[in-house]
Design a protein around this motif. Structure first.
Motif, PDB file in Angstrom:
ATOM      1  N   ALA A 129      20.833 -28.566  17.089  1.00  0.00           N
ATOM      2  CA  ALA A 129      21.766 -29.053  16.257  1.00  0.00           C
ATOM      3  C   ALA A 129      21.499 -29.543  15.052  1.00  0.00           C
ATOM      4  O   ALA A 129      20.646 -29.213  14.405  1.00  0.00           O
ATOM      5  N   CYS A 130      22.495 -30.624  14.475  1.00  0.00           N
ATOM      6  CA  CYS A 130      22.448 -30.846  13.204  1.00  0.00           C
ATOM      7  C   CYS A 130      20.928 -31.480  12.889  1.00  0.00           C
ATOM      8  O   CYS A 130      20.221 -31.285  11.700  1.00  0.00           O
ATOM      9  N   CYS A 131      20.308 -32.280  13.672  1.00  0.00           N
ATOM     10  CA  CYS A 131      19.002 -32.639  13.647  1.00  0.00           C
ATOM     11  C   CYS A 131      17.897 -31.715  13.042  1.00  0.00           C
ATOM     12  O   CYS A 131      16.926 -31.905  12.593  1.00  0.00           O
ATOM     13  N   GLY A 132      18.020 -30.320  13.840  1.00  0.00           N
ATOM     14  CA  GLY A 132      17.251 -29.389  13.522  1.00  0.00           C
ATOM     15  C   GLY A 132      16.985 -29.185  11.971  1.00  0.00           C
ATOM     16  O   GLY A 132      16.143 -28.656  11.534  1.00  0.00           O
TER      17      GLY A 132
ATOM     18  N   GLY B  45      16.889 -38.256  17.052  1.00  0.00           N
ATOM     19  CA  GLY B  45      18.050 -38.302  16.683  1.00  0.00           C
ATOM     20  C   GLY B  45      18.718 -39.000  18.093  1.00  0.00           C
ATOM     21  O   GLY B  45      18.411 -39.083  18.924  1.00  0.00           O
ATOM     22  N   SER B  46      20.190 -39.408  17.586  1.00  0.00           N
ATOM     23  CA  SER B  46      20.693 -40.391  18.448  1.00  0.00           C
ATOM     24  C   SER B  46      21.163 -39.693  19.872  1.00  0.00           C
ATOM     25  O   SER B  46      21.333 -40.035  20.784  1.00  0.00           O
ATOM     26  N   CYS B  47      21.493 -38.496  19.468  1.00  0.00           N
ATOM     27  CA  CYS B  47      21.855 -37.516  20.800  1.00  0.00           C
ATOM     28  C   CYS B  47      20.946 -37.544  21.652  1.00  0.00           C
ATOM     29  O   CYS B  47      21.147 -37.419  22.778  1.00  0.00           O
ATOM     30  N   ALA B  48      19.671 -37.058  20.971  1.00  0.00           N
ATOM     31  CA  ALA B  48      18.627 -36.739  22.154  1.00  0.00           C
ATOM     32  C   ALA B  48      18.206 -38.027  22.749  1.00  0.00           C
ATOM     33  O   ALA B  48      17.708 -38.160  23.836  1.00  0.00           O
TER      34      ALA B  48
ATOM     35  N   GLY C  64      18.547 -42.439  14.510  1.00  0.00           N
ATOM     36  CA  GLY C  64      18.906 -41.905  13.342  1.00  0.00           C
ATOM     37  C   GLY C  64      19.937 -40.595  13.674  1.00  0.00           C
ATOM     38  O   GLY C  64      19.729 -39.981  14.679  1.00  0.00           O
ATOM     39  N   CYS C  65      21.039 -40.563  12.632  1.00  0.00           N
ATOM     40  CA  CYS C  65      21.989 -39.315  12.936  1.00  0.00           C
ATOM     41  C   CYS C  65      22.197 -38.824  11.770  1.00  0.00           C
ATOM     42  O   CYS C  65      23.149 -39.117  11.161  1.00  0.00           O
ATOM     43  N   PRO C  66      21.331 -38.069  11.183  1.00  0.00           N
ATOM     44  CA  PRO C  66      19.959 -37.516  11.835  1.00  0.00           C
ATOM     45  C   PRO C  66      18.940 -38.443  11.182  1.00  0.00           C
ATOM     46  O   PRO C  66      19.168 -38.931  10.188  1.00  0.00           O
TER      47      PRO C  66
HETATM   48  S1  SF4 Z   1      21.941 -37.295  16.297  1.00  0.00           S
HETATM   49 FE1  SF4 Z   1      23.400 -36.768  14.903  1.00  0.00          FE
HETATM   50  S2  SF4 Z   1      22.687 -35.529  13.567  1.00  0.00           S
HETATM   51 FE2  SF4 Z   1      21.493 -35.542  15.315  1.00  0.00          FE
HETATM   52  S3  SF4 Z   1      22.055 -33.829  16.672  1.00  0.00           S
HETATM   53 FE3  SF4 Z   1      23.150 -35.784  17.212  1.00  0.00          FE
HETATM   54  S4  SF4 Z   1      25.049 -35.709  16.037  1.00  0.00           S
HETATM   55 FE4  SF4 Z   1      23.775 -34.134  14.798  1.00  0.00          FE
END
Ligand code: SF4
Lengths: 177, 558
Positions: A51-54, A115-118, A146-148
């Motif tokens: 996702a976005c972090c990519g 990233g915070s998602c992972a 971080g996001c991201p």
């Molecule tokens: S941590 Fe934020 S930027 Fe990264 S994948 Fe999740 S939502 Fe997207």
């Protein structure tokens, strides 16, 4: 010369300058130092951008931050990578695939949750379909908030990982896994 | 023709089938009986003067005792819109499928089946699309209870740093890998003749986590079935539990390459619900960041297209240019990627003279770089050979499958929301709508889709130059109540994002949270045409095709 070089490696925690090799001279060092030197100078990471972090991962590999400087280049196959950079949200539907990818990587292997998602599910903690942190499915070595996260942060994470690798006994790492 | 006139026509033609005309809605809607839906839909599409050839969006809504399906129709030829609605009892929701009339409906109906359990009669492939096959329940139903665990993974997360085994590689017990149940193969494969191949969900050229199931005969594809949903984050359900303004950061993540459009669309939808006038300066700020974002997004699109067909260098050039845009964005709103810049009624921060200066200077530099890029890749023979004449989409197909944005325009359809349904200050700015020109092959091939994006960047530069100079002084935010509580109503608002039409269908029930929010995205609809285009392509052409659509995974899955 050889002792000198060896001392340099163990005494400076930050940078290791390979001894100036004189043609025909021999260099003595420990196997660990020698192997670690190779390992931390070529951390190949898997391009696993969900996702976005990519996008920030790509920018980090791009011209400005340029991860190649540290010997880190992206690989698209898990069988050639040392580091799984989980960049983005992992959903339940994806979870089994992530495990498979991890299982296909050769030892010793490392995982950075980017990233915070992972790391913990991030913004999507309340969602019905998101795995709240990739450490629920595979072991994680480093968490990068971080996001991201900014490219600088990812850069720092790679340097940090290099520092770890330098101090490790690589055979232990394999045995433990 | 406006909705009232069409209603009159329909009542005359189908006295039994039409139930009600809801005139007090922001987009007046006509309610149709389920039994008459197919006839009405066919009439709307075929009748001279109506010609509703484009299904923008199909959304399901759970009204507790009933389930409702809303169709947003548009006529590209006539330029008018219509909303029709169908209701079914919640116990046994059966609604006839319109996928035979508008191909767009195919995937949208599967989505409504997946998330709301609506049974579309006559749909030939009604199965889950976003969630896994073995999922229980339909999440967008109001009485949905989330599963306590899925394949051994639980949603709970212990608090505090102690819970995280830092640096140790993690000692917590983890469920073992469950090897996956057999994947859904394309159904009509003759035994043993074709080779079955999975491309994705982890594959460098599928742009994120998309999966394509291929049936190949040697190198030639006989069928490709896209399998999506690997990044389904349940954003529409999350939106129902958030206040209107609190949903803004989530919209960033719908399309991370074009966050500004997502912000803009959401803000516009709520402003329409609240009937708020946005100050002129704020509108200019919005257009400026939109166009900057469009360039940034097209940079990734064109760069990764080159990368996917084998040229890595152009991509790094574009990444370098993107860094400057990221810097400008950072000066404007403090973030590089997920901006959260817009607010309901305006924008969060003003654009300073320093930003204007830096942007104008960069635009001059970018003009030169565009020329260089053209020399580097657009005229490259290998690149042209890989893209020209590949996966040609006719204008009729493009409209029927609901393609939008550059993908639609590349097929020669002259339709741009910025010009045809103007919003913000676009009417005051001078720009051209770029359509495919069949530069190197036939109209609507992959090269046209590539070059459309290149030309659109030039137009964005034009818009930016005008907007930066014409920006008036003034407020950047309108007066908006602290808690946003729109009257019960519903609205469909759309913006032209880099990936085509980005629409928000928002239903308000008078509370501070949306009752239902449906996101219509360009990537989702463009993915559904791949199955139709694939027979006869080579495996390598499929990569070019996916790249030319510029799909972004979270836009497909949401
Ligand atoms: S941590 Fe934020 S930027 Fe990264 S994948 Fe999740 S939502 Fe997207």
């Amino acid at each position: 010369m050889s002792e000198d070089g060896d001392k340099k490696i163990s005494s400076s925690p930050k940078y290791i300058i390979p001894p100036n090799i004189i043609p025909g001279a021999a260099v003595a060092t420990t196997t660990d130092h020698f192997i670690n030197w190779f390992r931390y100078s070529s951390i190949w990471y898997m391009l696993f951008a969900t996702a976005c972090c990519g996008i920030e991962l790509m920018q980090t590999g791009g011209p400005r931050t340029d991860l190649d400087r540290f010997g880190s280049v992206f690989r698209t196959s898990p069988r050639q990578s040392d580091l799984l950079l989980v960049a983005g949200t992992i959903t339940y539907k994806m979870a089994d695939r992530v495990r498979l990818l991890y299982a296909q990587m050769p030892l010793p292997k490392y995982v950075i949750a980017m990233g915070s998602c992972a790391t913990c599910g991030g913004l999507f903690t309340q969602s019905y379909s998101v795995v709240n942190g990739v450490d629920k499915i595979i072991p994680v070595d480093m968490y990068l908030p971080g996001c991201p996260p900014r490219p600088e942060a990812l850069n720092h994470a790679i340097i940090k990982l290099q520092e770890w690798m330098r101090r490790e006994h690589w055979a232990d790492k394999i045995r433990k896994a | 023709m406006d909705a009232r006139e069409i209603y009159g026509l329909l009542v005359q033609k189908f006295p039994e089938g039409i139930l009600e005309f809801k005139e007090n809605l922001l987009d007046p809607a006509i309610e149709v009986k389920p039994q008459a839906l197919i006839d009405v839909a066919f009439f709307l599409k075929a009748e001279q003067g109506l010609e509703f050839d484009y299904l923008r969006c199909l959304s399901g809504v759970d009204l507790k005792d009933q389930l409702e399906v809303v169709y947003q129709l548009h006529s590209i030829a006539k330029g008018h819109d219509l909303v029709i609605k169908v209701k079914a009892a919640a116990g046994d929701p059966v609604i006839p499928s319109v996928s035979g009339i508008w191909k767009t409906a195919n995937w949208h109906e599967r989505e409504a089946f997946d998330l709301l359990g609506i049974n579309f009669q006559g749909h030939d492939d009604l199965r889950r699309i976003l969630l896994p096959e073995d999922w229980i329940g339909h999440p967008l139903k109001k009485d949905y209870v989330p599963q306590p665990e899925y394949h051994g993974i639980t949603p709970d997360r212990p608090d505090g740093l102690d819970a995280i085994p830092i640096g140790e590689g993690g000692e917590q017990p983890r469920p073992p890998i469950q090897y996956l149940p057999a994947m859904h193969g394309p159904k009509d494969e003759p035994e043993g003749k074709l080779f079955h191949l999975n491309m994705g969900p982890h594959h460098p050229s599928t742009h994120g986590v998309l999966n394509f199931m291929l049936n190949t005969d040697g190198e030639v594809l006989s069928r490709v079935v896209p399998e999506v949903g690997y990044l389904h984050r349940g954003m529409e359900k999350l939106a129902e539990n958030l206040q209107y303004s609190g949903n803004m950061p989530y919209t960033d993540r719908i399309d991370y390459l074009g966050s500004m459009f997502c912000n803009h669309g959401w803000a516009m939808a709520i402003e329409r619900l609240l009937n708020i006038e946005v100050p002129k300066r704020a509108e200019y700020c919005r257009v400026i960041v939109d166009e900057l974002n469009r360039i940034a997004s097209h940079l990734i699109a064109t760069g990764s297209m080159a990368m996917d067909v084998g040229a890595f260098t152009p991509f790094t050039h574009w990444l370098r240019e993107r860094e400057t845009i990221n810097d400008i964005m950072e000066m404007i709103c403090g973030a590089r990627l997920t901006y959260n810049y817009m607010r309901i009624g305006g924008v969060s921060r003003d654009i300073s003279p320093a930003v204007v200066e830096k942007t104008l200077a960069w635009l001059d530099h970018f003009d030169i770089i565009m020329e260089e890029f053209d020399r580097l890749i657009s005229e490259n023979q290998i690149f042209i050979k890989r893209l020209a004449e590949i996966a040609v989409i006719s204008a009729e197909d493009a409209i029927d499958y609901g393609l939008s944005g550059p993908n639609l325009r590349a097929s020669g359809v002259d339709f741009d929301i910025r010009r045809d349904e103007p919003y913000s200050v676009y009417p005051e700015l001078d720009f051209d709508v770029i359509t495919g020109k069949a530069w190197k092959g036939s109209l609507g091939d992959c090269y046209d889709r590539y070059y459309c994006r290149m030309d659109e960047m030039r137009q964005s530069v034009r818009i930016l130059r005008q907007a930066l100079k014409a920006m008036p002084e003034g407020d950047i935010r309108a007066k908006v109540p602290k808690t946003i509580k729109p009257d019960p109503n519903e609205v469909y608002s759309r913006v032209e994002s880099a990936r085509g039409e980005l629409g928000y269908y928002v239903v308000s029930d008078g509370s501070p949270k949306p009752y239902r929010a449906k996101y219509r995205t360009g990537s989702f609809t463009s993915m559904s045409i791949i199955e139709h285009l694939s027979p006869g392509l080579m495996v390598a052409d499929l990569v070019a095709l996916i790249a030319s659509f510029d799909v972004v995974a979270p836009e497909v899955d949401r």
